[in-house]
Design a protein around this motif. Sequence first.
Motif, short mmCIF file in Angstrom:
data_model
loop_
_atom_site.label_atom_id
_atom_site.label_comp_id
_atom_site.label_asym_id
_atom_site.label_seq_id
_atom_site.Cartn_x
_atom_site.Cartn_y
_atom_site.Cartn_z
N LYS A 4 27.91 50.47 -0.81
CA LYS A 4 28.61 49.21 -0.46
C LYS A 4 30.06 49.36 -0.88
CE LYS A 4 29.90 44.74 -0.26
NZ LYS A 4 29.90 43.65 -1.20
N GLY A 6 33.14 47.17 -1.41
CA GLY A 6 33.52 45.77 -1.54
C GLY A 6 34.81 45.49 -0.77
N GLY A 7 34.93 44.26 -0.33
CA GLY A 7 36.14 43.84 0.38
C GLY A 7 37.38 44.11 -0.46
N GLY A 44 32.21 44.82 2.63
CA GLY A 44 32.40 43.39 2.39
C GLY A 44 33.49 42.80 3.28
N GLY A 45 33.84 41.57 2.99
CA GLY A 45 34.75 40.84 3.85
C GLY A 45 36.19 40.82 3.39
N GLY A 46 36.38 40.80 2.07
CA GLY A 46 37.73 40.76 1.52
C GLY A 46 38.58 39.70 2.19
N GLY A 49 36.81 38.21 6.05
CA GLY A 49 35.74 37.23 6.19
C GLY A 49 35.89 35.99 5.32
N HIS A 50 36.27 36.18 4.06
CA HIS A 50 36.22 35.07 3.11
C HIS A 50 37.11 33.86 3.44
CE1 HIS A 50 33.37 36.71 0.26
NE2 HIS A 50 33.97 37.89 0.34
N THR A 74 34.67 33.65 11.95
CA THR A 74 34.30 34.45 10.77
C THR A 74 33.69 35.78 11.19
OG1 THR A 74 33.82 32.40 9.58
CG2 THR A 74 32.97 34.43 8.61
N MET A 78 35.25 39.70 10.83
CA MET A 78 34.51 40.82 10.24
C MET A 78 34.44 42.00 11.21
SD MET A 78 33.99 40.16 7.17
CE MET A 78 33.11 41.70 6.90
N GLY A 134 28.93 42.26 5.37
CA GLY A 134 28.69 40.85 5.10
C GLY A 134 29.10 40.08 6.35
N SER A 148 25.94 37.95 2.21
CA SER A 148 26.84 38.90 1.54
C SER A 148 26.37 40.33 1.75
CB SER A 148 26.90 38.61 0.04
OG SER A 148 25.71 39.04 -0.60
N GLY A 149 27.32 41.23 1.69
CA GLY A 149 26.99 42.65 1.78
C GLY A 149 26.10 43.07 0.63
N THR A 212 31.09 34.29 -1.58
CA THR A 212 29.77 34.80 -1.95
C THR A 212 29.60 35.05 -3.45
OG1 THR A 212 30.52 36.94 -1.11
CG2 THR A 212 29.05 35.68 0.29
C1 IPE Z 1 31.29 38.53 2.75
O1 IPE Z 1 30.71 39.73 2.37
C2 IPE Z 1 31.39 38.44 4.25
C3 IPE Z 1 32.04 37.20 4.75
C4 IPE Z 1 32.71 36.35 4.04
C5 IPE Z 1 31.90 36.95 6.17
P1 IPE Z 1 30.76 40.21 0.85
O2 IPE Z 1 30.47 39.06 -0.05
O3 IPE Z 1 29.87 41.39 0.74
O4 IPE Z 1 32.29 40.62 0.71
P2 IPE Z 1 33.16 41.10 -0.54
O5 IPE Z 1 32.75 42.49 -0.84
O6 IPE Z 1 32.85 40.15 -1.68
O7 IPE Z 1 34.56 41.00 -0.04
#
Ligand code: IPE
Length: 260
Positions: A4, A6-7, A44-46, A49-50, A74, A78, A134, A148-149, A212
């Motif tokens: 994984k 992370g964003g 992840g989304g960083g 997505g967030h 959203t 992603m 995610g 979440s991822g 998340t």
């Molecule tokens: C979140 O994924 C995805 C969206 C918000 C659409 P994660 O929760 O795995 O992302 P990071 O790693 O915390 O950024």
Amino acid sequence: MLLKLGGSAITTKEKHFTPDVEAIMRLVEEIKHADVSPLILVHGGGSFGHPVAKQYLINEGYTDSSQIIGFSKTHQAMTVLNNLVVDSLINQGIPAIAVPASSCIITKSGRIESFEKGPLIKMLELGFLPVLYGDAVLDSDIDFTILSGDQLVSSLAMSLNAERIIIGVDVDGLYTADPKTDLSARFIQHITLTELKRLQHRVGEGKVTDVTGGMPRKIQELIPAVEQGVPVIIVNATKPNNIYKALRGQEVVGTEIERA
Ligand code: IPE
């Protein structure tokens, strides 16, 4: 093996829609050199997505029809980030293929309820590198939410009996307390499940927009996989070669979580 990213490791979290292209390219090279198979990558989304998910309260489920366009936005945000990751992998000759969670998963109050893994398993058999992320997903109770991822990697590791989960983030790993505010904080190189559960509530909370749940939630998601015998290692993916070393099973600065 499951990785994984992370964003926080592949985007600039404070600036909306800003990928860290250099980091993505370096990480892809590390994945290429490590040459691990079978491997599933989840990111992840960083800053993609967030912020959108937060704006439309997607993780709280359906309350208003104006959220529907937010769900689309959203997911679309992603896919933009995912495209960058998959493109970089393909440019390195890695047969990566995107697997959107929104198309193969339904959650129930935020927890994975059904997951169509047929295509994913066939991809692994053929030597593809599936890339999940995610995502905004449909939910049988609350109509939609954010998956979440971390929940994805944990669930995949359990159902596919993974050898190991590697979590790449922008910190070195876990500390006994928040190193920014507590001078007695010590870095944790290795921790068992029992010790981790005792420490869980003390693990520092990130401050940036994270729908998340930051590090405490991350740990909570990973615990079931560790309980089932899948070891987890958290490493700093922003530092060169850490992901390479973790993938190769080499010694690396990070926090290893094991059942016992
Ligand atoms: C979140 O994924 C995805 C969206 C918000 C659409 P994660 O929760 O795995 O992302 P990071 O790693 O915390 O950024």
